[in-house]
Design a protein around this motif. Structure first.
Motif, PDB file in Angstrom:
ATOM      1  N   HIS A  32      60.969  35.927  50.871  1.00 24.13           N
ATOM      2  CA  HIS A  32      60.973  35.739  52.324  1.00 24.13           C
ATOM      3  C   HIS A  32      61.238  34.301  52.746  1.00 24.13           C
ATOM      4  O   HIS A  32      62.150  34.012  53.523  1.00 24.13           O
ATOM      5  N   GLY A  33      60.371  33.403  52.268  1.00 20.82           N
ATOM      6  CA  GLY A  33      60.479  32.005  52.704  1.00 20.82           C
ATOM      7  C   GLY A  33      61.792  31.373  52.300  1.00 20.82           C
ATOM      8  O   GLY A  33      62.428  30.661  53.093  1.00 20.82           O
ATOM      9  N   PHE A  34      62.216  31.626  51.069  1.00 19.33           N
ATOM     10  CA  PHE A  34      63.482  31.085  50.574  1.00 19.33           C
ATOM     11  C   PHE A  34      64.654  31.561  51.425  1.00 19.33           C
ATOM     12  O   PHE A  34      65.500  30.761  51.846  1.00 19.33           O
ATOM     13  N   VAL A  35      64.707  32.858  51.705  1.00 14.72           N
ATOM     14  CA  VAL A  35      65.829  33.423  52.462  1.00 14.72           C
ATOM     15  C   VAL A  35      65.862  32.838  53.872  1.00 14.72           C
ATOM     16  O   VAL A  35      66.923  32.463  54.373  1.00 14.72           O
ATOM     17  N   ARG A  36      64.706  32.760  54.513  1.00 12.49           N
ATOM     18  CA  ARG A  36      64.681  32.224  55.885  1.00 12.49           C
ATOM     19  C   ARG A  36      65.200  30.791  55.916  1.00 12.49           C
ATOM     20  O   ARG A  36      66.004  30.420  56.776  1.00 12.49           O
ATOM     21  N   THR A  37      64.751  29.966  54.975  1.00 11.36           N
ATOM     22  CA  THR A  37      65.196  28.570  54.925  1.00 11.36           C
ATOM     23  C   THR A  37      66.699  28.470  54.679  1.00 11.36           C
ATOM     24  O   THR A  37      67.404  27.699  55.352  1.00 11.36           O
ATOM     25  N   GLU A  38      67.199  29.257  53.735  1.00 15.70           N
ATOM     26  CA  GLU A  38      68.615  29.175  53.391  1.00 15.70           C
ATOM     27  C   GLU A  38      69.521  29.695  54.503  1.00 15.70           C
ATOM     28  O   GLU A  38      70.617  29.154  54.727  1.00 15.70           O
ATOM     29  N   ILE A  39      69.071  30.716  55.219  1.00 10.74           N
ATOM     30  CA  ILE A  39      69.889  31.234  56.318  1.00 10.74           C
ATOM     31  C   ILE A  39      69.944  30.241  57.474  1.00 10.74           C
ATOM     32  O   ILE A  39      70.984  30.110  58.144  1.00 10.74           O
ATOM     33  N   GLU A  40      68.860  29.532  57.706  1.00  9.43           N
ATOM     34  CA  GLU A  40      68.896  28.475  58.725  1.00  9.43           C
ATOM     35  C   GLU A  40      69.880  27.382  58.319  1.00  9.43           C
ATOM     36  O   GLU A  40      70.643  26.876  59.159  1.00  9.43           O
ATOM     37  N   LYS A  41      69.902  27.037  57.037  1.00 16.75           N
ATOM     38  CA  LYS A  41      70.868  26.048  56.548  1.00 16.75           C
ATOM     39  C   LYS A  41      72.298  26.564  56.731  1.00 16.75           C
ATOM     40  O   LYS A  41      73.187  25.820  57.172  1.00 16.75           O
ATOM     41  N   PHE A  42      72.509  27.821  56.366  1.00 16.21           N
ATOM     42  CA  PHE A  42      73.838  28.431  56.481  1.00 16.21           C
ATOM     43  C   PHE A  42      74.313  28.412  57.933  1.00 16.21           C
ATOM     44  O   PHE A  42      75.473  28.080  58.221  1.00 16.21           O
ATOM     45  N   GLY A 119      70.914  49.789  59.071  1.00 16.03           N
ATOM     46  CA  GLY A 119      69.496  50.001  59.347  1.00 16.03           C
ATOM     47  C   GLY A 119      68.697  48.748  59.599  1.00 16.03           C
ATOM     48  O   GLY A 119      67.464  48.794  59.653  1.00 16.03           O
ATOM     49  N   GLN A 120      69.367  47.599  59.812  1.00 16.22           N
ATOM     50  CA  GLN A 120      68.643  46.339  59.975  1.00 16.22           C
ATOM     51  C   GLN A 120      68.492  45.895  61.437  1.00 16.22           C
ATOM     52  O   GLN A 120      67.908  44.852  61.703  1.00 16.22           O
ATOM     53  N   ALA A 121      68.988  46.687  62.366  1.00 11.67           N
ATOM     54  CA  ALA A 121      69.073  46.238  63.754  1.00 11.67           C
ATOM     55  C   ALA A 121      67.733  45.779  64.322  1.00 11.67           C
ATOM     56  O   ALA A 121      67.668  44.791  65.060  1.00 11.67           O
ATOM     57  N   ASN A 122      66.655  46.465  63.990  1.00 10.47           N
ATOM     58  CA  ASN A 122      65.354  46.133  64.572  1.00 10.47           C
ATOM     59  C   ASN A 122      64.486  45.269  63.667  1.00 10.47           C
ATOM     60  O   ASN A 122      63.307  45.067  63.954  1.00 10.47           O
ATOM     61  N   ARG A 123      65.068  44.751  62.610  1.00 15.20           N
ATOM     62  CA  ARG A 123      64.290  43.947  61.668  1.00 15.20           C
ATOM     63  C   ARG A 123      64.533  42.461  61.933  1.00 15.20           C
ATOM     64  O   ARG A 123      65.572  41.924  61.565  1.00 15.20           O
ATOM     65  N   GLN A 124      63.563  41.861  62.565  1.00 14.03           N
ATOM     66  CA  GLN A 124      63.729  40.501  63.062  1.00 14.03           C
ATOM     67  C   GLN A 124      63.177  39.463  62.089  1.00 14.03           C
ATOM     68  O   GLN A 124      62.257  38.730  62.387  1.00 14.03           O
ATOM     69  N   GLY A 125      63.737  39.426  60.900  1.00 18.51           N
ATOM     70  CA  GLY A 125      63.326  38.427  59.929  1.00 18.51           C
ATOM     71  C   GLY A 125      63.269  39.014  58.533  1.00 18.51           C
ATOM     72  O   GLY A 125      63.152  40.229  58.359  1.00 18.51           O
ATOM     73  N   PRO A 126      63.335  38.159  57.500  1.00 13.41           N
ATOM     74  CA  PRO A 126      63.364  38.642  56.116  1.00 13.41           C
ATOM     75  C   PRO A 126      62.106  39.399  55.713  1.00 13.41           C
ATOM     76  O   PRO A 126      62.154  40.284  54.859  1.00 13.41           O
ATOM     77  N   GLU A 127      60.975  39.067  56.337  1.00 11.37           N
ATOM     78  CA  GLU A 127      59.728  39.748  55.982  1.00 11.37           C
ATOM     79  C   GLU A 127      59.712  41.199  56.438  1.00 11.37           C
ATOM     80  O   GLU A 127      58.884  41.995  55.981  1.00 11.37           O
ATOM     81  N   LYS A 128      60.617  41.578  57.334  1.00 11.29           N
ATOM     82  CA  LYS A 128      60.701  42.962  57.818  1.00 11.29           C
ATOM     83  C   LYS A 128      61.702  43.803  57.027  1.00 11.29           C
ATOM     84  O   LYS A 128      61.818  45.002  57.260  1.00 11.29           O
ATOM     85  N   CYS A 129      62.436  43.180  56.118  1.00  8.76           N
ATOM     86  CA  CYS A 129      63.482  43.875  55.370  1.00  8.76           C
ATOM     87  C   CYS A 129      62.949  44.403  54.048  1.00  8.76           C
ATOM     88  O   CYS A 129      61.916  43.954  53.548  1.00  8.76           O
ATOM     89  N   ASP A 130      63.664  45.350  53.459  1.00  6.20           N
ATOM     90  CA  ASP A 130      63.335  45.771  52.107  1.00  6.20           C
ATOM     91  C   ASP A 130      64.124  44.917  51.114  1.00  6.20           C
ATOM     92  O   ASP A 130      64.962  44.093  51.493  1.00  6.20           O
ATOM     93  N   ALA A 131      63.827  45.102  49.839  1.00  6.61           N
ATOM     94  CA  ALA A 131      64.473  44.284  48.809  1.00  6.61           C
ATOM     95  C   ALA A 131      65.985  44.473  48.808  1.00  6.61           C
ATOM     96  O   ALA A 131      66.738  43.519  48.593  1.00  6.61           O
ATOM     97  N   ALA A 132      66.448  45.702  49.066  1.00  7.31           N
ATOM     98  CA  ALA A 132      67.888  45.981  49.036  1.00  7.31           C
ATOM     99  C   ALA A 132      68.640  45.135  50.060  1.00  7.31           C
ATOM    100  O   ALA A 132      69.746  44.658  49.788  1.00  7.31           O
ATOM    101  N   ALA A 133      68.056  44.963  51.240  1.00  8.44           N
ATOM    102  CA  ALA A 133      68.713  44.172  52.283  1.00  8.44           C
ATOM    103  C   ALA A 133      68.891  42.728  51.835  1.00  8.44           C
ATOM    104  O   ALA A 133      69.978  42.140  51.993  1.00  8.44           O
ATOM    105  N   LEU A 134      67.845  42.147  51.245  1.00 13.62           N
ATOM    106  CA  LEU A 134      67.923  40.755  50.814  1.00 13.62           C
ATOM    107  C   LEU A 134      68.869  40.599  49.625  1.00 13.62           C
ATOM    108  O   LEU A 134      69.637  39.632  49.557  1.00 13.62           O
ATOM    109  N   LEU A 135      68.846  41.544  48.705  1.00 16.19           N
ATOM    110  CA  LEU A 135      69.725  41.460  47.544  1.00 16.19           C
ATOM    111  C   LEU A 135      71.190  41.630  47.946  1.00 16.19           C
ATOM    112  O   LEU A 135      72.077  40.971  47.378  1.00 16.19           O
ATOM    113  N   ASN A 136      71.460  42.501  48.917  1.00 15.75           N
ATOM    114  CA  ASN A 136      72.834  42.635  49.430  1.00 15.75           C
ATOM    115  C   ASN A 136      73.295  41.352  50.105  1.00 15.75           C
ATOM    116  O   ASN A 136      74.479  40.985  50.017  1.00 15.75           O
TER     117      ASN A 136
END
Length: 304
Positions: A32-42, A119-136
């Motif tokens: 979660h934390g890693f993805v949020r930080t990296e997406i802000e950088k991106f 299926g990600q439309a209502n997921r407002q952050g990495p902590e709301k996603c499943d592993a598949a979403a983050l891995l994709n």
């Protein structure tokens, strides 16, 4: 009800299914934390690379739906062009409906969701996603540099889990999965939270839980690790989360309608499973009703 729980949790294939799903949850949680930080950088990199992205927000309320997104304004056209530039496979299906283009200039997560499965439309952050979403996200956004093959192997295993009609996997499958998920974890060694997750996953994949009936007809269930154990309540919460994810995946498959008969067979098996486990039928009432609605519309020959 207690005997239903005991029978379920004593089934070897079902326990392997839950343990495999728990490992994916642990991977999701450590990222979660890693993805949020990296997406802000991106997001900042995009804004710094293309000055046209700093021209304000959408002027025409451009909207996306499913795999369709017809841009009507200059700002959204520029964002779409830049997002696609960093997509590693533009020939794959892109679910533009995951995001709100209006928010691209100010919300980095709305950009990230373009690289994820539906299926990600209502997921407002990495902590709301499943592993598949983050891995994709790691596979399809070129900001990330994990070894693609290792990520894809685990996504395939996750799809096996979520497409299993019986919600059961063999001991042989589980051993193969264990190897692949531990190989993937080595890619995350630089993420501090991944160290604890690695330890937990090692313990999960080599542990078992014991379920027994007491004289009072109560269930005593624990998943025992080297230095801790998970009680029956937490096991049931893990189980419920995984079944909800499985049901959501089935809903998406029914909407796609291909191969339809296979998915209808999965639905019929799911209904039988819930009839045999009444407490789950109650907990999953909302998900079951959604599946019934889809089934009825398909039987009536209506488009979804």
């Amino acid at each position: 009800m207690q005997s239903e729980l005991s029978i379920r949790l004593n089934d070897g294939g079902y326990k392997n299914w839950i343990k495999a799903g728990l490992c994916l949850q642990k991977i999701r949680d450590c990222l979660h934390g890693f993805v949020r930080t990296e997406i802000e950088k991106f997001h900042q990199i995009l804004l710094g690379t293309n000055p046209n992205l700093r021209q304000g927000i959408c002027k025409n309320s451009c909207k996306s739906h499913g795999t369709k997104f017809q841009t009507a304004c200059f700002v959204c056209r520029e964002w779409k062009k830049e997002i696609l530039k960093h997509h590693t496979d533009q020939n794959s299906t892109i679910y533009w409906g995951n995001c709100c283009p209006l928010l691209w200039p100010t919300n980095a997560w709305e950009v990230a969701k373009v690289y994820m499965p539906r299926g990600q439309a209502n997921r407002q952050g990495p902590e709301k996603c499943d592993a598949a979403a983050l891995l994709n996200l790691f596979i399809f956004c070129d900001h990330f540099h994990f070894e693609r093959r290792k990520v894809i192997e685990v996504i395939r295993c996750r799809n096996d889990l979520m497409h299993s009609i019986e919600m059961s996997v063999s001991a042989e499958w589980f051993e193969n999965y264990k190897r692949k998920i531990l190989v993937l974890l080595k890619e995350f060694e630089s993420i501090p939270e991944a160290t604890a997750a690695n330890k937990m996953i090692h313990e999960v994949t080599s542990s078992d839980w014991k379920v027994k009936m007491t004289v009072t007809d109560a269930v005593d269930a624990t998943m025992r690790f080297t230095d801790e154990e998970i009680g029956v309540g937490e096991i049931c919460n893990i189980e419920l989360d995984l079944i909800k994810e499985w049901a959501e995946e089935l809903s998406f498959a029914l909407e796609e309608q291909e191969p339809l008969q296979q998915h209808l067979n999965s639905l019929n098996r799911f209904k039988e499973f819930l009839k045999q486990n009444k407490e789950l039928e109650t907990e999953l009432h909302e998900e079951l009703q959604q599946l019934f609605i889809l089934e009825k519309r398909l039987n009536n020959g209506k488009d979804l």
